[in-house]
Design a protein around this motif. Structure first.
Motif, mmCIF file in Angstrom:
data_model
loop_
_atom_site.group_PDB
_atom_site.id
_atom_site.type_symbol
_atom_site.label_atom_id
_atom_site.label_comp_id
_atom_site.label_asym_id
_atom_site.label_seq_id
_atom_site.Cartn_x
_atom_site.Cartn_y
_atom_site.Cartn_z
ATOM 1 N N VAL A 170 38.781 88.903 41.176
ATOM 2 C CA VAL A 170 39.968 89.591 42.017
ATOM 3 C C VAL A 170 41.425 89.009 40.609
ATOM 4 C CG1 VAL A 170 39.403 90.538 43.819
ATOM 5 C CG2 VAL A 170 40.434 87.820 43.700
ATOM 6 N N GLU A 171 42.473 89.677 40.705
ATOM 7 C CA GLU A 171 43.223 89.152 40.041
ATOM 8 C C GLU A 171 45.181 88.812 41.063
ATOM 9 O OE1 GLU A 171 45.810 91.098 37.144
ATOM 10 O OE2 GLU A 171 47.431 89.387 37.397
ATOM 11 N N THR A 172 45.620 87.756 41.040
ATOM 12 C CA THR A 172 46.282 87.057 42.619
ATOM 13 C C THR A 172 47.535 88.032 41.968
ATOM 14 O OG1 THR A 172 44.756 85.308 42.852
ATOM 15 C CG2 THR A 172 46.855 85.689 43.623
ATOM 16 N N VAL A 228 44.720 84.088 38.588
ATOM 17 C CA VAL A 228 46.009 83.134 38.796
ATOM 18 C C VAL A 228 46.656 83.066 37.749
ATOM 19 C CG1 VAL A 228 47.761 82.014 39.665
ATOM 20 C CG2 VAL A 228 45.424 82.011 41.205
ATOM 21 N N ASN A 229 47.786 83.737 37.078
ATOM 22 C CA ASN A 229 49.483 84.044 36.649
ATOM 23 C C ASN A 229 50.379 83.401 36.548
ATOM 24 O OD1 ASN A 229 48.714 87.300 36.065
ATOM 25 N ND2 ASN A 229 49.217 87.743 37.855
ATOM 26 N N ILE A 230 49.824 82.397 35.173
ATOM 27 C CA ILE A 230 51.042 81.408 35.250
ATOM 28 C C ILE A 230 51.308 82.428 33.495
ATOM 29 C CG2 ILE A 230 49.283 79.775 35.948
ATOM 30 C CD1 ILE A 230 48.862 78.822 32.587
ATOM 31 N N LEU A 260 42.897 81.794 34.478
ATOM 32 C CA LEU A 260 44.213 81.463 34.415
ATOM 33 C C LEU A 260 44.714 82.634 33.168
ATOM 34 C CD1 LEU A 260 45.000 77.784 33.899
ATOM 35 C CD2 LEU A 260 45.398 78.851 36.054
ATOM 36 N N GLU A 261 45.166 83.251 33.282
ATOM 37 C CA GLU A 261 45.867 84.658 33.262
ATOM 38 C C GLU A 261 47.584 83.990 32.717
ATOM 39 O OE1 GLU A 261 46.026 88.647 35.258
ATOM 40 O OE2 GLU A 261 43.602 88.251 34.956
ATOM 41 N N VAL A 262 47.242 84.052 31.384
ATOM 42 C CA VAL A 262 48.482 83.796 30.482
ATOM 43 C C VAL A 262 49.598 84.571 30.259
ATOM 44 C CG1 VAL A 262 49.422 81.763 29.023
ATOM 45 C CG2 VAL A 262 47.483 81.660 30.118
ATOM 46 N N ILE A 290 44.595 85.892 27.688
ATOM 47 C CA ILE A 290 45.789 86.952 27.286
ATOM 48 C C ILE A 290 46.114 87.273 28.366
ATOM 49 C CG2 ILE A 290 44.547 87.932 25.669
ATOM 50 C CD1 ILE A 290 47.546 86.509 23.581
ATOM 51 N N ASP A 291 47.095 87.965 28.832
ATOM 52 C CA ASP A 291 47.102 89.092 29.529
ATOM 53 C C ASP A 291 48.549 89.934 29.023
ATOM 54 O OD1 ASP A 291 47.454 90.008 31.882
ATOM 55 O OD2 ASP A 291 48.622 88.875 33.041
ATOM 56 N N ASP A 292 48.272 91.144 28.891
ATOM 57 C CA ASP A 292 49.654 91.724 29.101
ATOM 58 C C ASP A 292 49.567 92.270 27.772
ATOM 59 O OD1 ASP A 292 49.974 92.410 31.647
ATOM 60 O OD2 ASP A 292 52.098 90.933 30.952
ATOM 61 N N LEU A 311 40.400 88.997 27.252
ATOM 62 C CA LEU A 311 41.508 89.549 26.959
ATOM 63 C C LEU A 311 42.155 90.859 27.847
ATOM 64 C CD1 LEU A 311 42.550 90.272 22.944
ATOM 65 C CD2 LEU A 311 43.066 91.943 25.158
ATOM 66 N N LYS A 312 43.359 90.760 27.930
ATOM 67 C CA LYS A 312 43.610 91.962 28.991
ATOM 68 C C LYS A 312 44.389 92.891 28.166
ATOM 69 C CE LYS A 312 43.761 91.517 33.776
ATOM 70 N NZ LYS A 312 44.264 91.283 34.895
ATOM 71 N N ILE A 313 44.054 93.961 27.799
ATOM 72 C CA ILE A 313 44.783 95.229 26.919
ATOM 73 C C ILE A 313 45.483 96.120 27.981
ATOM 74 C CG2 ILE A 313 44.626 97.517 25.573
ATOM 75 C CD1 ILE A 313 41.815 96.348 25.366
ATOM 76 N N ALA A 347 40.097 96.471 30.514
ATOM 77 C CA ALA A 347 41.360 97.077 30.712
ATOM 78 C C ALA A 347 42.639 97.407 31.471
ATOM 79 C CB ALA A 347 41.371 98.367 30.589
ATOM 80 N N GLU A 348 43.624 97.449 32.129
ATOM 81 C CA GLU A 348 44.555 97.124 32.947
ATOM 82 C C GLU A 348 45.073 98.450 32.920
ATOM 83 O OE1 GLU A 348 47.867 94.303 31.799
ATOM 84 O OE2 GLU A 348 47.032 92.829 32.717
ATOM 85 N N GLY A 349 45.723 99.194 34.334
ATOM 86 C CA GLY A 349 46.469 99.849 34.996
ATOM 87 C C GLY A 349 45.311 101.520 34.339
HETATM 88 MG MG LIG Z 1 48.615 89.269 35.145
#
Ligand SMILES: [Mg+2]
Length: 401
Positions: A170-172, A228-230, A260-262, A290-292, A311-313, A347-349
């Motif tokens: 899960v993403e916080t 967790v996003n940092i 950790l999503e950076v 690596i986020d976004d 890697l999050k696209i 894949a986000e979104g």
């Molecule tokens: Mg994120």
């Protein structure tokens, strides 16, 4: 209702004018250029007006017209039509949305009668989702109080395996449970937290809560990696890895249970320090994502210099990927690069069934988005997990046949 057709091609203009007069009771006005049209629209415009505008015109092009419609605060419906490259149309579409215009459609010529009917229907629906405008930031002292009063709460959005449908983590996502304004989303307070130097206390408040929830789920037999996003702002103290390790140990959680999503929030302050900190986090087996990816904030240089394992696209390359050729090229490019670098891909979104169906054959590992689930409070997660088990079978079966 009034309809304005703006097109320098008389044949197309008359054809659309004729069809629209047949399809509706509206007054139809035709203009052969942007200048005369803007004169008329500036003089008088209403929320039920509809403008159908060609992008390419000799006197004033569609982009200028869109800009001026934004300036006069036009509230009616807007349809952009073009014989040009689909990518130009997509860019102007985003521009119109950014200016807060109610864009109903962006179409390539020729426009069919059926499509015109759909547009008229859309323009009649008053409850169209309005383009989101950012709400003003909240007073600075309130954010400090929110931290000391524990008003920040965590919601969690599931991530699932594309191949098996299994929930992997899960993403916080932090929310501010504001005593006066209700639930506030981070786009209204993160930038402020950065400016006020509050990112460190904020991040650790979110992280501790997330690890508490992870430990509780673990006791209930639910194994989930918590992300967790940092921001890079968090990475200016060399003891950051030890502090993270300490929080994990206190709760008896293995380092692999944390991702950790950076994102790079502003300019990276100290490149060497972040390299030091992130390498040591990986040595301790904490996950780094690596986020976004693909947005200005997450660049190839970061990918080159920092030891990410996921890697999050970015969602802007995912939603709608199956029917936009340029998105598909970018998506597949990111994916193939990530795979060659040995990174896990997310894949986000993923917002609808077509996005999901596309992913089934894409080779991407993990999916996240509204189609799977929206972010939810922690107490709702066990129930959602049960529901997902039923939905999952139906979603995965076709791919296995
Ligand atoms: Mg994120």
């Amino acid at each position: 209702m009034r309809i304005f057709i703006i097109d320098d091609d008389p044949f197309i203009r008359h054809l659309m004018g004729h069809q629209l007069s047949e399809l509706s009771q509206a007054q139809v006005y035709e203009f052969d250029g942007g200048v005369s049209a803007m004169d008329a629209i500036t003089r008088e415009h209403h929320a039920d007006d509809l403008i159908i505008c060609d992008l390419h015109m000799p006197d004033k092009d569609g982009v200028e017209l869109v800009r001026e419609l934004g300036q006069i605060g036009f509230k009616g419906g807007l349809v952009l039509v073009s014989g040009e490259d689909a990518r130009i149309l997509q860019t102007v579409e985003r521009l119109a949305q950014g200016l807060g215009l109610r864009l109903l459609d962006a179409l390539q010529k020729p426009v069919s009668r059926h499509r015109l009917e759909q547009i008229l229907q859309l323009n009649r629906e008053r409850d169209l989702p309005q383009t989101r405008r950012k709400a003003p930031p909240l007073p600075a002292n309130e954010l400090k109080q929110a931290l000391s009063r524990n008003e920040l709460i965590n919601h969690y959005q599931p991530k699932v395996s594309v191949r098996s449908g299994e929930v992997t983590g899960v993403e916080t996502l932090v929310r501010w449970d504001h005593p006066r304004d209700g639930l506030i989303y981070p786009d209204r307070f993160i930038a402020q937290a950065e400016e006020l130097g509050l990112m460190d206390p904020l991040t650790f408040a979110v992280l501790r809560r997330a690890l508490d929830d992870a430990a509780r789920w673990h006791q209930q037999g639910i194994e989930l990696q918590v992300a967790v996003n940092i921001s890079m702002d968090n990475l200016d103290a060399l003891d950051f890895p030890e502090r993270i390790e300490h929080e994990l140990k206190q709760r008896g959680l293995p380092p692999t249970s944390l991702m950790l999503e950076v994102t790079e929030s502003r300019l990276m302050r100290n490149r060497l320090e972040s390299m030091d900190i992130l390498s040591r986090l990986r040595l301790k087996r904490v996950g780094l994502s690596i986020d976004d990816f693909g947005t200005g904030h997450s660049s190839l240089a970061q990918l080159r210099d920092l030891p990410f394992n996921e890697l999050k696209i970015d969602q802007s390359f995912v939603h709608g990927v199956s029917h936009h050729a340029s998105l598909r090229s970018i998506f597949e490019g990111c994916l193939s690069m990530a795979q060659k670098l040995g990174l896990h891909t997310v894949a986000e979104g993923v917002e609808d069934a077509t996005d999901w169906a596309f992913l089934q054959y894409s080779g991407c590992d993990t999916a996240q988005g509204w189609f799977i689930a929206r972010a939810m409070p922690p107490e709702q997660l066990p129930h959602w997990l049960q529901q997902w088990q039923q939905r999952r079978t139906a979603l995965i079966q076709p791919a296995e046949e």
